[in-house]
Design an enzyme around this catalytic site. Structure first.
Site, short mmCIF file in Angstrom:
data_model
loop_
_atom_site.label_atom_id
_atom_site.label_comp_id
_atom_site.label_asym_id
_atom_site.label_seq_id
_atom_site.Cartn_x
_atom_site.Cartn_y
_atom_site.Cartn_z
N GLU A 152 43.47 42.76 59.01
CA GLU A 152 43.23 41.32 58.84
C GLU A 152 44.53 40.53 59.06
O GLU A 152 45.46 40.64 58.25
CB GLU A 152 42.71 41.05 57.43
N GLU A 246 34.38 34.77 51.49
CA GLU A 246 35.52 35.10 50.60
C GLU A 246 36.20 33.77 50.29
O GLU A 246 37.01 33.28 51.07
CB GLU A 246 36.49 36.06 51.30
C1 LER Z 1 41.87 39.18 51.90
O1 LER Z 1 40.73 39.35 52.70
C2 LER Z 1 42.55 37.91 52.19
O2 LER Z 1 42.07 37.11 52.95
C3 LER Z 1 43.85 37.66 51.58
O3 LER Z 1 44.16 36.29 51.65
C4 LER Z 1 44.00 38.14 50.16
O4 LER Z 1 45.18 37.66 49.63
MN MN Z 2 40.16 37.52 53.95
#
Ligand code: LER
Ligand code: MN
Length: 274
Positions: A152, A246
């Site tokens: 990510e 999220e």
């Molecule tokens: C986790 O998926 C994320 O986006 C981060 O910003 C966690 O700190």
């Molecule tokens: Mn994230």
């Protein structure tokens, strides 16, 4: 288009996790709202009762598109780029420990903050080399059981390692594993990418997973990101994975989860129309 939401399976300090508390009650509510899956944030597989977890997931008919690993950084400071080789080893072993459950439920494993940050006294080049080594070991172990890993890109305030799709793709090239792709998160993209739709196109078939939060990290619809455009771009590039919420629990977790799915559904492309 299938939707999921991040849910912590263990207590955490990370406040963007959308739900906490009574795990089963949360699964029931998430399923009732119409989500197709839960993205489980799991700090340590050794602490989990997986048979009980699988029974609950079956009971509520929820898929697990991905497993988040960031709590191991947040709570224990495990990372791929720590100067201490024992910490780097523990981070790799932690990823390996997620593999049996991930393989059973068809989940991908997220590599977000577990990559760490460039620590004092360590060069960016050295940290990147350690990250490549760790990802090569993890992807090899994951490939053996048919699991994919998603790296990510995160914004500059959380790490100095991999902020954009371009940097992510370059790293994937260096790692050289087919089962390593990208998880794009609209909150981070809104900070780091010049054009979010172009970034999705650039990721193309290396896009393995997708996080949604609005510009203020509240639920989609609470800020100024154009989710209609982004979901349209996902459909255009043939993305078949989950769109996973999220975001901050504002004004509270349940209201946020309800408003998120309502907004996403209202702007999602109607692929079923002639
Ligand atoms: C986790 O998926 C994320 O986006 C981060 O910003 C966690 O700190
Ligand atoms: Mn994230």
């Amino acid at each position: 288009m299938r939707f999921s939401i991040v849910l912590s399976a263990q207590p955490t300090r990370f406040d963007a996790v959308a739900f906490r508390g009574d795990f089963e009650r949360n699964l029931a509510r998430i399923a009732a709202m119409g989500y197709d899956g839960v993205e489980l944030a799991i700090r340590d597989p050794a602490q989990m009762d997986y048979p009980a977890l699988r029974a609950l997931l079956d009971q509520y008919g929820l898929a697990v598109p991905a497993i988040g690993t960031g709590q191991a950084w947040g709570e224990e400071r495990l990372s791929f780029t720590d100067p201490d080789p024992a910490v780097r080893r523990a981070a790799v072993e932690r990823v390996r420990a997620h593999l049996p459950f991930a393989a059973q439920v068809g989940a991908q494993i997220v590599i977000g903050l577990l990559r760490g940050v460039v620590q004092p006294g360590v060069t960016h080049k050295q940290a990147t080399a350690w990250m490549v080594d760790a990802l090569q070991e993890c992807t090899r172990a994951a490939a053996a059981v048919g699991v994919r890993l998603c790296l990510e890109p995160l914004n500059r305030y959380e790490t100095d390692l991999i902020h954009t799709v371009a940097e992510g793709l370059e790293l994937i090239e260096r790692v050289g594993a087919d089962n390593l792709g990208l998880l794009l998160d609209t909150f981070h993209m809104n900070i780091e990418e010049a054009d979010m739709a172009a970034a999705i196109r650039e990721a193309g078939d290396r896009l393995f997973h997708f996080h949604v939060a609005d510009s203020n990290r509240r639920y989609p619809g609470a800020g100024h990101i154009d989710f209609g455009r982004l979901l349209g771009t996902l459909a255009e590039v043939g993305y078949e994975g989950f769109v996973s919420g999220e975001f901050l629990p504002w004004p509270d977790a349940e209201t946020a989860a309800e408003r998120a799915i309502a907004h996403l559904r209202s702007v999602a492309p109607r692929l079923d129309l002639p």
